[in-house]
Design a protein around this motif. Structure first.
Motif: not given
Length: 159
Positions: A117-118, A121-122, A126-127, A130
């Motif tokens: 998941a981390a 997000i990067r 992922g952005i 979010i």
């Protein structure tokens, strides 16, 4: 707006604690430290490193000099000029003499699978995910507010 406020406040508190304590999250994307640290684990590291107290067996995070990727490996040799590390699952050491300037943290613990998941997000995807979630939460909150106002205006006067 309330739906977005709580996650933002939680993020700010976590960020503040991290700044003060030196604790950081570091995703491990490879299996080089398996079984100790499985692939796609999210590692908690301490950035307050006492380089002179490092010893064989410690797990450190370093910035790989030739591509600036963070690597989490175990110290296998301590020399007067630096240290040599190796992944537990790797057959040979990293072949890099690391100095104090290369070490960015010391491993404390990990959460298996959370690194996936981390890493997501990067990425731009992922952005985007979010941002989409935040926008949907804001729209949902706005709709709920307008419905409450409409319901309040439709109540007959009891006088």
């Amino acid at each position: 707006l309330q739906a977005a406020t709580v996650p933002i406040l939680v993020f700010l508190v976590i960020f503040g604690v991290a700044l003060v304590t030196g604790l950081r999250l570091c995703p491990n994307t490879t299996g080089s430290m398996a079984p100790t640290i499985p692939a796609y684990s999210l590692c908690l590291i301490d950035t307050h490193v006492d380089y002179d107290s490092l010893q064989v067996g410690d797990i450190v995070v370093y910035d790989r000099p030739y591509n600036h990727m963070q690597v989490i490996h175990r110290i296998v040799t301590v020399l007067p000029d630096g240290i040599i590390t190796k992944g537990d699952a790797n057959p040979v050491d990293d072949g890099i003499l690391l100095t104090e300037a290369d070490i960015t943290g010391v491993y404390l613990c990990h959460i298996p699978g959370a690194g996936l998941a981390a890493n997501l997000i990067r990425t731009p995807v992922g952005i985007g995910i979010i941002l989409t979630i935040v926008v949907l939460l804001l729209i949902s909150d706005a709709r709920s507010s307008s419905r409450r106002k409409q319901d309040g205006n439709n109540v007959p006067d009891s006088r």
